[in-house]
Design a protein around this motif. Sequence first.
Motif, mmCIF file in Angstrom:
data_model
loop_
_atom_site.group_PDB
_atom_site.id
_atom_site.type_symbol
_atom_site.label_atom_id
_atom_site.label_comp_id
_atom_site.label_asym_id
_atom_site.label_seq_id
_atom_site.Cartn_x
_atom_site.Cartn_y
_atom_site.Cartn_z
ATOM 1 N N UNK A 225 0.792 -1.228 0.000
ATOM 2 C CA UNK A 225 0.000 0.000 0.000
ATOM 3 C C UNK A 225 0.813 1.262 0.000
ATOM 4 N N UNK A 226 2.122 1.139 -0.201
ATOM 5 C CA UNK A 226 3.012 2.297 -0.152
ATOM 6 C C UNK A 226 3.666 2.517 -1.507
ATOM 7 N N UNK A 227 4.220 3.706 -1.663
ATOM 8 C CA UNK A 227 4.945 4.005 -2.899
ATOM 9 C C UNK A 227 6.435 3.726 -2.762
ATOM 10 N N UNK A 228 6.893 3.357 -1.545
ATOM 11 C CA UNK A 228 8.309 3.112 -1.313
ATOM 12 C C UNK A 228 8.809 1.876 -2.031
ATOM 13 N N UNK A 229 10.142 1.769 -2.133
ATOM 14 C CA UNK A 229 10.748 0.657 -2.863
ATOM 15 C C UNK A 229 11.782 -0.101 -2.038
ATOM 16 N N UNK A 235 10.743 -9.244 5.496
ATOM 17 C CA UNK A 235 9.416 -8.620 5.359
ATOM 18 C C UNK A 235 8.501 -9.506 4.516
ATOM 19 N N UNK A 236 7.215 -9.310 4.728
ATOM 20 C CA UNK A 236 6.189 -9.879 3.843
ATOM 21 C C UNK A 236 5.721 -8.769 2.908
ATOM 22 N N UNK A 237 5.794 -9.006 1.610
ATOM 23 C CA UNK A 237 5.447 -7.969 0.633
ATOM 24 C C UNK A 237 4.191 -8.360 -0.138
ATOM 25 N N UNK A 238 3.279 -7.408 -0.271
ATOM 26 C CA UNK A 238 2.093 -7.578 -1.110
ATOM 27 C C UNK A 238 2.117 -6.494 -2.179
ATOM 28 N N UNK A 291 -3.726 -4.759 -27.128
ATOM 29 C CA UNK A 291 -2.728 -3.830 -26.623
ATOM 30 C C UNK A 291 -2.061 -4.403 -25.370
ATOM 31 N N UNK A 292 -0.738 -4.154 -25.250
ATOM 32 C CA UNK A 292 0.055 -4.612 -24.114
ATOM 33 C C UNK A 292 0.674 -3.399 -23.436
ATOM 34 N N UNK A 293 0.666 -3.404 -22.114
ATOM 35 C CA UNK A 293 1.271 -2.321 -21.351
ATOM 36 C C UNK A 293 1.929 -2.937 -20.117
ATOM 37 N N UNK A 294 2.838 -2.198 -19.505
ATOM 38 C CA UNK A 294 3.523 -2.733 -18.326
ATOM 39 C C UNK A 294 3.974 -1.600 -17.424
ATOM 40 N N UNK A 295 4.258 -1.978 -16.182
ATOM 41 C CA UNK A 295 4.826 -1.042 -15.225
ATOM 42 C C UNK A 295 5.860 -1.809 -14.402
ATOM 43 N N UNK A 296 6.980 -1.160 -14.100
ATOM 44 C CA UNK A 296 8.090 -1.814 -13.401
ATOM 45 C C UNK A 296 8.494 -0.997 -12.185
ATOM 46 N N UNK A 297 8.823 -1.701 -11.096
ATOM 47 C CA UNK A 297 9.307 -1.030 -9.892
ATOM 48 C C UNK A 297 10.535 -1.799 -9.392
ATOM 49 N N UNK A 298 11.603 -1.046 -9.093
ATOM 50 C CA UNK A 298 12.857 -1.632 -8.615
ATOM 51 C C UNK A 298 12.796 -1.739 -7.087
#
Length: 338
Positions: A225-229, A235-238, A291-298
Amino acid sequence: MEKSDQALTLVLLALLGGFLASAVEVQPSINPAVVGGTVMFSLSPPMSLKSGSWALGETLILNWVGDQQAFFPGYSGRASVNLTTGALTLSSLKLTDSGVYVVQSNDPALSANASITVIETVSNVTLSTNQTDLTEFNSSAVMRCSVSSGSPLSFLWMNGSSTITAGIRVQVTDGNATLIVTNVTRYDSGPFSCHVFNLISNGTSNPVNFTISYGPENMALTVNGLSGTSFPVGSNLTMLCSVNSSPPAQLQWAFRGNLMNTTGAILQLFLVSQNQSGQYSCLAFNNRTNMLNSITKDITISKSEQQVMNVLLLLLSLTGFLSSLPAWLTQLLEDFTE
């Protein structure tokens, strides 16, 4: 009375009769009239005509002399004249009965006319379309409005409660009976309807709705639920992937460019370790728009200072070095790691 006076009186009566005849008007009982209905053409003021004729334009309907009537083709059984007043009654009206009706008489001499329009009642308004499943920016909606009966007709197009007018993407053709919306957007889903009317009646079609496919677009990815990376080891990540798409997009997860065995909007990781750091991607595909789209988070998984100190104390304890430290330093390390 002298002969000269009698002659003058006859002349005055003739002139007065001609004036009255020229002032006569024909008044239809209804205008416009309905197909299948009846209309009466009366003379105003009423006059007693011993003979005369009625015609629709140049086409004779009937003529009469005294109590004898003669009907012309197409009017027998539909037309009649009042032998006292000269009024014409015409029943079982047809669209072709529209026009100018002329009455003429020689006894007394007169000619008068009136026009009527015969209109057909609007019935069974139907709205049809080429297809209802459309793709945003790549499809056109073509709607045709028809009636079982009715004339003349006027058309009004509606989108919900709003009137539609022609514009850059909106064309109205075939006498306004056809509506074309080009390069549809998601806001062109309807409901569309057509309202048909004339001077005596009206009708509205059933509404038509379109399914507009679009996306995927406006993607977002949050972790817990956060914008942090950055998150600590253990930790448990959702991870939640959201996307705007119709129909709903198919979602697939990837880690460091490799597909994972996880589909859907949620990716859950438990007791993560440092080697799970890297790029997490959510891939969205819409099989209607292709159509294909994507989003990536490091994502970075690292040990906290607390965890580092705990490891350091464990190593010192295992090597026996912790017991050789001054008591105050040992207590300080233990207090820091609590």
